[in-house]
Design an enzyme around this catalytic site. Sequence first.
Site, PDB file in Angstrom:
ATOM      1  N   HIS A 215     -19.104 -13.026 -16.408  1.00 43.80           N
ATOM      2  CA  HIS A 215     -18.397 -12.665 -15.158  1.00 43.80           C
ATOM      3  C   HIS A 215     -16.940 -13.157 -15.170  1.00 43.80           C
ATOM      4  O   HIS A 215     -16.542 -13.977 -14.340  1.00 43.80           O
ATOM      5  CB  HIS A 215     -19.149 -13.207 -13.933  1.00 43.80           C
ATOM      6  CG  HIS A 215     -18.846 -12.439 -12.678  1.00 43.80           C
ATOM      7  ND1 HIS A 215     -19.735 -12.317 -11.644  1.00 43.80           N
ATOM      8  CD2 HIS A 215     -17.729 -11.744 -12.292  1.00 43.80           C
ATOM      9  CE1 HIS A 215     -19.176 -11.592 -10.666  1.00 43.80           C
ATOM     10  NE2 HIS A 215     -17.955 -11.230 -11.045  1.00 43.80           N
TER      11      HIS A 215
ATOM     12  N   GLU B  49     -27.160 -14.113 -11.659  1.00 45.85           N
ATOM     13  CA  GLU B  49     -26.231 -15.036 -12.333  1.00 45.85           C
ATOM     14  C   GLU B  49     -26.488 -16.476 -11.896  1.00 45.85           C
ATOM     15  O   GLU B  49     -26.775 -16.692 -10.713  1.00 45.85           O
ATOM     16  CB  GLU B  49     -24.787 -14.642 -11.991  1.00 45.85           C
ATOM     17  CG  GLU B  49     -24.451 -13.269 -12.536  1.00 45.85           C
ATOM     18  CD  GLU B  49     -23.055 -12.778 -12.154  1.00 45.85           C
ATOM     19  OE1 GLU B  49     -22.270 -13.580 -11.622  1.00 45.85           O
ATOM     20  OE2 GLU B  49     -22.780 -11.598 -12.381  1.00 45.85           O
TER      21      GLU B  49
ATOM     22  N   ARG C  83     -21.104  -5.370  -9.963  1.00 46.91           N
ATOM     23  CA  ARG C  83     -22.060  -6.415  -9.584  1.00 46.91           C
ATOM     24  C   ARG C  83     -23.342  -6.142 -10.349  1.00 46.91           C
ATOM     25  O   ARG C  83     -23.766  -4.973 -10.472  1.00 46.91           O
ATOM     26  CB  ARG C  83     -22.351  -6.386  -8.077  1.00 46.91           C
ATOM     27  CG  ARG C  83     -21.280  -7.039  -7.208  1.00 46.91           C
ATOM     28  CD  ARG C  83     -21.201  -8.555  -7.415  1.00 46.91           C
ATOM     29  NE  ARG C  83     -20.201  -9.183  -6.577  1.00 46.91           N
ATOM     30  CZ  ARG C  83     -18.926  -9.380  -6.918  1.00 46.91           C
ATOM     31  NH1 ARG C  83     -18.495  -8.976  -8.108  1.00 46.91           N
ATOM     32  NH2 ARG C  83     -18.089  -9.991  -6.102  1.00 46.91           N
TER      33      ARG C  83
END
Length: 318
Positions: free
Chosen positions: A282, A264, A235
Amino acid sequence: MARVLVTRRLPDGGLEPLERAGHELVARADDRPFTHDELVAAAPDVDAIVCLLTDRIDRDVLSAGAGAGRLRVVANVAVGYDNIDVAAATELGIAVCNTPGVLDETTADLAFLLILAASRLAHDAEADLRAGRWSGWGIMQYLGRDVHAATLGLVGYGRIGKAVARRAAGFGMSVLHHTRHDTGMAGWAGDLDRMLAEADIVSMHVPLTDATRHLIGARELGLMRSTAVLVNTARGPVVDEEALAIALEDDTIFAAGLDVFEREPEVHPRLLAAPRAVVLPHIGSATTATRTRMAVVAGEAVRAVLAGETPANRVTPA
Ligand code: GLV
């Protein structure tokens, strides 16, 4: 028959467990993301929510669902569930489920892709070639770091970390792993600082919690070798993005490979401009087979909770 809110379009076949059980699926035809207010407004009218890591399922959403006496389960189509307020869900008696076990190998593949790409400066080399900046083979060009026989330091040693370690064995790497509690396994490094100083490549495999936020910051980057490579497929907030950008600018470390970011879909502009960084949007678990399995696992968990069962992938206490 229950009503299940599905916040985004999922891979074909992903919702089969719910369809087979005869539940009503509520979804938007146009795949437009729900805003937070829209989630709060939708929660009272459904028994379950199948959501993604981009949906913030906080106390407001959960209380709206619990207040109407209807919402019983939230299933995140992801292994990480830091987007869900699990404490609030537990308090309100709402089950939270995730998708462990089905994305480990795919995510480990991507971690290895970043290890290789960052160590060998693949992105910079390709960008030069595409931009017409390559003037031909040169003995001093794009000198990267060897991955084979390097020392890999894994921060976190869950299923994905172990899957990365299995790949590293094939590259003849020495593998260390840091976890807070002794795993009793070869390569355990109780002292993170020491592992950071020893590793040629550091790869992050911890969930995002209060304890792991900015686990890697300026101080930790300063402990790493100037030849080291940092990879993050966990993360974004476990690494301080600005500190990493500065470490790359200052040659404090050699390179970085990142699949996740602090805010993000934004990426810190300084990191985007930093040298020797490979950045991906991602895509750790992004294969058709894996994303389909994730959706099926989430759908099956919702079916089970609605049927009064306790699925193994329930993260709130039963
Ligand atoms: C992806 O990041 C996941 O947590 O599954």
